[in-house]
Structure formats: C-alpha cells, structure tokens
Design a protein around this motif. Structure first.
Motif, short mmCIF file in Angstrom:
data_model
loop_
_atom_site.label_atom_id
_atom_site.label_comp_id
_atom_site.label_asym_id
_atom_site.label_seq_id
_atom_site.Cartn_x
_atom_site.Cartn_y
_atom_site.Cartn_z
N THR A 1 0.84 -1.18 0.00
CA THR A 1 0.00 0.00 0.00
C THR A 1 0.88 1.24 0.00
OG1 THR A 1 -1.91 1.04 1.07
CG2 THR A 1 -0.19 0.16 2.52
N ASP A 2 0.27 2.41 -0.18
CA ASP A 2 1.00 3.68 -0.23
C ASP A 2 2.17 3.60 -1.22
OD1 ASP A 2 1.59 6.31 0.35
OD2 ASP A 2 2.85 5.82 2.07
N VAL A 3 1.87 3.20 -2.43
CA VAL A 3 2.88 3.10 -3.48
C VAL A 3 3.30 4.50 -3.91
CG1 VAL A 3 3.34 2.32 -5.84
CG2 VAL A 3 2.06 0.86 -4.25
N ARG A 4 4.61 4.72 -4.03
CA ARG A 4 5.14 6.04 -4.38
C ARG A 4 6.19 5.92 -5.47
NH1 ARG A 4 3.19 9.51 -0.75
NH2 ARG A 4 4.48 11.18 -1.59
N PHE A 5 6.24 6.96 -6.32
CA PHE A 5 7.22 7.01 -7.41
C PHE A 5 7.98 8.32 -7.31
CE2 PHE A 5 8.00 8.62 -11.81
CZ PHE A 5 9.06 7.79 -12.12
N ASP A 6 9.32 8.24 -7.37
CA ASP A 6 10.19 9.41 -7.31
C ASP A 6 11.13 9.35 -8.50
OD1 ASP A 6 12.15 11.32 -6.79
OD2 ASP A 6 12.17 10.96 -4.64
N SER A 7 10.89 10.22 -9.48
CA SER A 7 11.73 10.18 -10.69
C SER A 7 13.14 10.68 -10.41
CB SER A 7 11.09 11.02 -11.80
OG SER A 7 11.21 12.40 -11.51
N GLY A 8 13.27 11.61 -9.45
CA GLY A 8 14.60 12.11 -9.12
C GLY A 8 15.48 11.03 -8.52
N ALA A 9 14.92 10.27 -7.58
CA ALA A 9 15.67 9.17 -6.97
C ALA A 9 15.67 7.93 -7.87
CB ALA A 9 15.07 8.82 -5.62
N GLY A 10 14.75 7.89 -8.85
CA GLY A 10 14.66 6.74 -9.73
C GLY A 10 14.27 5.48 -8.99
N GLU A 11 13.18 5.55 -8.20
CA GLU A 11 12.77 4.38 -7.43
C GLU A 11 11.27 4.36 -7.21
OE1 GLU A 11 14.61 4.39 -3.60
OE2 GLU A 11 13.37 6.02 -2.82
N ILE A 12 10.77 3.18 -6.88
CA ILE A 12 9.39 2.99 -6.48
C ILE A 12 9.39 2.36 -5.10
CG2 ILE A 12 9.29 0.79 -7.74
CD1 ILE A 12 6.28 1.23 -8.06
N THR A 13 8.58 2.92 -4.20
CA THR A 13 8.54 2.44 -2.83
C THR A 13 7.09 2.11 -2.45
OG1 THR A 13 8.23 4.65 -1.88
CG2 THR A 13 10.49 3.89 -2.20
N ALA A 14 6.92 1.41 -1.34
CA ALA A 14 5.59 1.09 -0.83
C ALA A 14 5.70 0.69 0.63
CB ALA A 14 4.95 -0.04 -1.63
N ASP A 15 4.59 0.80 1.35
CA ASP A 15 4.49 0.22 2.68
C ASP A 15 4.16 -1.26 2.51
OD1 ASP A 15 4.92 2.76 3.59
OD2 ASP A 15 2.86 3.08 4.31
N VAL A 16 4.93 -2.13 3.15
CA VAL A 16 4.78 -3.57 2.95
C VAL A 16 4.56 -4.26 4.30
CG1 VAL A 16 5.76 -5.65 1.92
CG2 VAL A 16 6.38 -3.40 1.00
#
Length: 526
Positions: free
Chosen positions: A118-133
């Motif tokens: 959940t709470d999937v996030r995308f940061d183009s500057g850091a070049g990553e995708i994150t989420a709460d797992v």
C-alpha cells in the motif's frame, strides 16, 4: 486545480534526467521556463506495475491477488494499476514525486503467507518505487513484519514515463520471500496523467474558424522536450485530413457478402482458450519440468500463450441466441518425468462450446495417463451478452468467462477446485463459406481458421510451449513466466513455501498428480 493536458505533457517530458537528456539540455529547459514557484502540484496520475511476472504466476498457482481501495489488476493475472496519484513537479530539478491510492494483497491459505502493498510512491529524481509492505508467514512462525517506504525497485526514468525498466532491490527479495529477486529485472513501470486535455469552448459553434493569430499563452511555450514542433503530414492523395486510410468508408470498400439466414449450419470457426495461465506455467516450470504440444491443427501463441482450435462445425440460431460448435485440434500437457514415465500426461481434444442466451458449456475428450473419457464438461461459460450478432456473416463472442466444473476438477486430478476461474474463451464462427474470420481466413472447413491464441498471437505447432515471455523481457520455455526459476530455482519465495513444503512439492508433485488421476479413474469405474 487539475493540470491541463499540454502542461502535463510538458511536465512528463521534463522528467527526463541528466543521463537521458544531458546536463546542458536540462539547464536550457530550466532557464527557458517562466519564473514560477519551485514546485507545481500534480494530480490525477496512474501508475501501472506488475512487480515481476514470475512472482504473480507463483502466487496465482498457490493463492491469489486481491486489489482494492483504488487499485486494480489486469485480467489474466496481469499487472496492477494504482490510481489518484498526487504529488509535485520540481521546476528546478525537473523531478516528479507522486503517491498513489490502492492496496494489493497476495495471499495463499495453502502455504500460509500474506504480502500487502500500500501507499505506493514514485520518485523520478531518486529513480525508485517504494511502498508500505506488511508480511505474515504462518509456516515458519514468523510474526507480522511491516516496513514503511520500502524501496522495491530502481527505475530507469524516461521522458515518456512509459514502459520504464525496473530492477528489484534486496528489500523486495526480503519482503516478497526470495533473495533471488535482488537485482533481478522487474516488470516495466508506466506513469501517466489521466487528466483530460482542456478544450476552450467557442462562442458560436457555427462561426468560421478565426484567422487571427492565437493569443493562448500556452502557444508561446519555448521549444523543449515534448514541445518540439513537428512537421505537418500531408494526407494521402484522395483522402481527407483525419481519414484513417486503413479503414476506408463503406462506399470504397468491397461490398459484404449476402447476409446469412438467422439459423443454419456453421461454415467454419475458431476457439481461443488458454485453459489456465498458471497451469501452463506450472507444466513448463521448474516443478513439473514438462512441455506442451499442440496437434491436429491446433496452435499455441508465442510466449507459452493461449491455444486456438479450428475448423468448427455445428449449428447457430442468431434470433434465439443459440450456438453449438465443435473444433478440431488437440493439446497435450506432460510433466514430472521419471525414467521415461510421466506423472502428468493430459490431452484435451474435440473441444465443443455451446451458448444459449449467454450461458453455456465447454467440453472436451480428456485423456489422462492413457485413459480417455469423452465429452467431459470442463467449464461453465458466461458471456457478457446473450445476443449473437453477426457482422459480415461472422459471429464473434470474446472474453467469455469460464468456470471449472466438478467434472473438470476431476479431469485435472483435483489440481484446481470446482468454481476456479479458468482463462476466458474467444469464439468466432463463420456463417457462410465466403465470410472472413478474424486473422483473414475464409470460412469453409478444410481451409483453416485463424492461427495464434485468443489474443491473435503468432501460433506455434508443437514444442514445449514456445518461448515464455515476460512483460518487458524474455525468458525460456522452462521458466514460470520467463523468470529465472528454471535455471536456478531461487525465484520460489522460500518463506512462503517453507523448506519442508518446497521439498514435498518438488519431489512429490508428480506422484500426487498420478495418484489423484488413478483415484479419479477408479471412482469413475465404480
């Protein structure tokens, strides 16, 4: 307020990093942009990512995914889409940061695991995708584990932000249950703005187009990524601008053949069906280590895809919404080989589909371990509509839901339970000899139907299921979904299977299949 279409295009274009555009290009873009706040708010974005196809296939074999709270999953155990993305665009660094709505739960009661994203996030500057797992592993007695903003994958950011390559992280391997995922290629990532382009209403729709130069400030944007002027394209001779030359008007096309009567005999047809995607992957994967062979005119789409059965015969009644069609071709599944003997040897042939008011049956002759049972009703069918409408003497019914029956479950050795959703069915039947089936084939038995699977892919004849494909990559026919299972076996999430369970599955699956088939055959003989 919503971001306007042209502005959104420019923002997405500006996301290209220094590696993609070069530092000079970015500096020029920043200097050319009008003075504004450091950050521009963004909204109405969507993110689509499948994590990793082999992971989805694994979960689909032993459990299921549930997408909720704004997230959805594509049909066929496909990729996930997270919605209502909001965030900011940095006018100085040209970076986009977005957070999305939606929850995806991967769960297996059989193997006692749950993984929630959940709470999937995308940061183009850091070049990553994150989420709460959050993970739960009942097999090993491990307590619930939760991580916030877990980096799941690095992203190769592109200007268009579509089909961006991803690489899974060590944290992804930890939370998804397989250290082998660390550094492995994930599914491609796409981020799009769903805000409709803004249109200015005219005062009078009957007014002639203005010849005055536009004063819209958006027309004065400097040239840059996404705003480059494109040379005009002249329409082909004899066509009007905007006319799709691939689909000329009816006045210039070949007149259709005479309409077939409302009822009669089917001239030809094809049936597209993949049985079940997870079953195909299982057969060619590292557990069964088998192959899939088509014969008798049947074909299989590339990438271990769906099957097409041809040369339909039968009857139809479009007024009553009834159709009965039998198809030629066979498909054989083999696996769990030991000393030249297969624990799994299943052949489906003489497939027959019936529809009556949108519901029906799918049956086949089933041969398992040398014993044949004719006319087994494998699935209950449910079409989106009860109508059978002919277009140019062809009745096409796609995406017919198929649900495994009790008899079908026994035919598959109780590998799946009754009520399990199977792959959808696509039907196309010609009502006259000169009707054109999808794929360009002409009606009339003996001339052949369309090749490939239900999606119209390139067909293969025989082999071991072709070359298994991944979204954004390729693999080999021996892997689940094109992952690295066949070569290393490390893609199976260890905490999910558990050491004892993994050994039992690998060593005993063939024996279990054979025992179930023998039990089913014995029960049938009683």
């Amino acid at each position: 307020m919503p971001v306007r279409g042209r502005r959104s295009t420019a923002l997405a274009a500006a996301v290209a990093t220094a590696a993609a555009l070069g530092a000079t290009a970015l500096a020029t873009l920043g200097a050319a942009a009008p003075a504004a706040a450091a950050e521009t708010p963004l909204q109405n974005y969507e993110l689509t990512w499948g994590i990793k196809q082999s992971y989805r296939t694994y979960v689909g074999m032993f459990g299921s995914f549930t997408a909720s709270e704004g997230a959805t999953q594509a049909t066929g155990n496909g990729a996930f889409t997270f919605t209502d993305g909001t965030g900011t665009y940095d006018d100085t660094t040209h970076a986009v940061e977005l957070g999305f709505q939606g929850t995806v739960l991967a769960a297996s009661t059989a193997h006692g695991f749950e993984v929630t994203l959940t709470d999937v996030r995308f940061d183009s500057g850091a070049g990553e995708i994150t989420a709460d797992v959050t993970t739960v592993d009942n097999l090993g007695g491990t307590p619930t584990k939760k991580g916030d903003d877990v980096p799941l994958a690095t992203v190769d950011v592109t200007r268009e932000m579509t089909d961006m390559a991803t690489t899974l992280t060590e944290e992804a391997g930890e939370y998804l249950g397989s250290a082998g995922y660390a550094g492995a290629a994930g599914d491609p990532l796409t981020v799009v703005d769903t805000t409709p382009p803004a249109t200015e209403p005219t005062d009078d729709p009957t007014d002639e187009p203005s010849t005055e130069p536009s004063t819209d400030p958006t027309d004065e944007q400097p040239a840059g990524p996404g705003n480059e002027e494109q040379p005009g394209e002249e329409p082909e001779e004899g066509t009007k601008p905007g006319t799709d030359v691939r689909n000329p008007s009816a006045s210039t096309s070949t007149p259709p053949s005479s309409a077939a009567p409302a009822q009669g005999e089917i001239a030809d047809g094809t049936l597209g069906w993949g049985v079940k995607e997870s079953f195909r992957s299982y057969v060619v994967g590292p557990i069964a280590k088998g192959g899939i062979t088509v014969s008798g005119g049947a074909t299989q789409a590339a990438g271990n895809g769906a099957f097409t059965f041809k040369d339909a015969t039968g009857t139809y009644d479009t007024d009553a919404g009834k159709l009965t069609a039998s198809f030629q071709g066979a498909v054989n599944f083999k696996g769990h080989e030991s000393g030249g003997t297969y624990g799994l040897d299943l052949t489906l042939t003489n497939l027959k589909a019936t529809l009556d008011g949108g519901t029906g049956k799918l049956s086949a002759d089933v041969t398992s371990l040398g014993a044949q049972t004719k006319g087994v009703v494998l699935a209950d069918l449910k079409a989106a509509s009860g109508d059978l409408k002919a277009a140019e003497n062809v009745v096409t019914v796609d995406d017919i839901a198929a649900t495994l029956t009790e008899a079908g479950a026994k035919a598959f050795g109780d590998f799946y339970t009754a009520g399990t959703a199977l792959d959808t069915v696509d039907l196309a039947v010609a009502l006259s000899d000169d009707a054109q089936l999808p794929g360009g084939s002409t009606g009339g038995n003996g001339t052949g139907g369309s090749s490939g699977g239900s999606a119209g892919g390139t067909g293969t004849t025989g082999g071991t299921g072709g070359t298994a494909s991944t979204i954004g990559g390729t693999g080999t026919g021996g892997s689940i979904g094109g992952g690295s299972l066949a070569s290393t076996g490390t893609d199976l999430p260890a905490p999910a299977l558990g050491t004892a369970a993994g050994i039992a599955v690998a060593a005993g699956a063939g024996a279990v299949w054979a025992a179930r088939r023998r039990r089913t055959q014995a029960q049938s003989a009683e």
